[in-house]
Design an enzyme around this catalytic site. Structure first.
Site, PDB file in Angstrom:
ATOM      1  N   HIS A 138       0.858  -1.181   0.000  1.00  0.00           N
ATOM      2  CA  HIS A 138       0.000   0.000   0.000  1.00  0.00           C
ATOM      3  C   HIS A 138       0.897   1.235   0.000  1.00  0.00           C
ATOM      4  CE1 HIS A 138      -2.920   2.985   1.298  1.00  0.00           C
ATOM      5  NE2 HIS A 138      -3.884   2.109   1.043  1.00  0.00           N
ATOM      6  N   HIS A 170      -8.625  14.194   4.280  1.00  0.00           N
ATOM      7  CA  HIS A 170      -9.824  13.637   3.628  1.00  0.00           C
ATOM      8  C   HIS A 170     -10.799  13.020   4.647  1.00  0.00           C
ATOM      9  CE1 HIS A 170      -7.822  14.204  -0.158  1.00  0.00           C
ATOM     10  NE2 HIS A 170      -6.914  13.280   0.062  1.00  0.00           N
TER      11      HIS A 170
HETATM   12 ZN    ZN Z   1      -2.629  13.657  -1.364  1.00  0.00          ZN
END
Ligand code: ZN
Length: 294
Positions: free
Chosen positions: A12, A106
């Site tokens: 990842h 985010h």
């Molecule tokens: Zn970013």
């Protein structure tokens, strides 16, 4: 040391080498003396008070069940940022770079991680500064390749936080239209600048000069926060901009100039994205080096 734990499956992009590479480079560049390790409190429930300024109880509870390691690391990042603010406010240091992962800009209240993010560290930090230190106006500059959709979301109607973000609006998460300028009292305090693939130093520097400096001086922030994502750097595996390490030095200088003129140099910068670990580390080093020379 907790930031060296793995959150996501193997291969990842969000992995511990993002931190180890930066630490290695700090040593190589004789900047080791700038590192201060902050220990994590045995009882971290006090942090819930601050996390809940942004995130819901359901979100926190769900993260603990779904990804306890990710939750713990993100919680530690919140601790690091708040301690960093304390150090700046006590006069111990002028500015701080928080070397933490995962990123945070985010993170919403969906009960799961969004775009590798669990808690929005920079948004929580802004709330912390406002309440604990009674400093009302916070400038957040986000130069990550991706739009800081969560930061925009939590302050969209809030004129006490000026959010300035440069990003590729067509990349994840698909938000960040320049038409989104804030709402109600917050109108005019959300600045989105879309930059196309291939954007180079000169373009982003001009965008900062033409769209940020004057607005920031009018706003007169009491504290400046940077969402320092280095996936906007050249050769990033998730981004397509061509900003060089020199470019990040110039952006850092522009922000330092704003902070010098408005808020006695108070800047806290936190690592967001950046997935070419070698490249990101080099850009981070230049960013830290610049911050240390004010
Ligand atoms: Zn970013």
């Amino acid at each position: 040391k907790i930031f060296l734990k793995t959150i996501f499956p193997v291969n990842h992009p969000e992995n511990p080498s993002r931190i180890t590479e930066i630490l290695k480079n700090l040593e190589k560049n004789s900047l080791k003396e700038l590192i201060k390790e902050i220990s994590f409190p045995k009882d971290s429930t006090k942090l819930d008070y601050w996390i809940k300024k942004i995130h819901s109880f359901q979100h926190i509870d769900s993260l603990k069940k779904k990804n306890p390691t990710g939750e713990k690391l993100s919680r530690t990042a919140v601790h690091l940022c708040t301690r960093g603010v304390d150090k700046i406010m006590s006069g111990e240091v002028k500015n701080i770079f928080c070397l933490a992962r995962p990123p945070g800009h985010h993170a919403l209240n969906t009960g799961k991680d969004e775009g590798f993010c669990f808690y929005n560290h920079i948004a929580i930090t802004a709330k912390y500064i406002q309440e604990k230190y009674k400093l009302s106006k916070i400038l957040i500059v986000d130069w990550d390749y991706h739009h800081g959709n969560s930061t925009e979301f939590f302050f969209y109607d809030d004129p006490s936080v000026l959010f300035f973000s440069t990003h590729d609006q067509f990349a994840y998460p698909g938000t960040g239209s320049p038409l989104r300028k804030g709402v109600d009292e917050g109108l005019g305090f959300n600045i989105n600048i879309h930059l196309p693939c291939g954007t180079e130093d000169q373009t982003i520097i001009e965008v900062f000069e033409n769209n940020l400096i004057e607005k920031a001086k009018d706003f007169k922030p009491d504290f400046v926060l940077i969402s320092a994502g280095f996936d906007s750097r050249e050769n990033d595996s998730l981004g397509c901009f061509n900003i060089t390490d020199k470019g990040f030095v110039e952006l850092t200088k522009i922000i330092m100039n704003i902070a010098r003129k408005t808020c006695s140099n108070r800047i806290l910068s936190i690592l967001e994205g950046g997935y070419n670990t070698r490249g990101s580390a080099q850009a981070t080093i230049q960013h830290i080096r610049t911050l240390s020379n004010f």
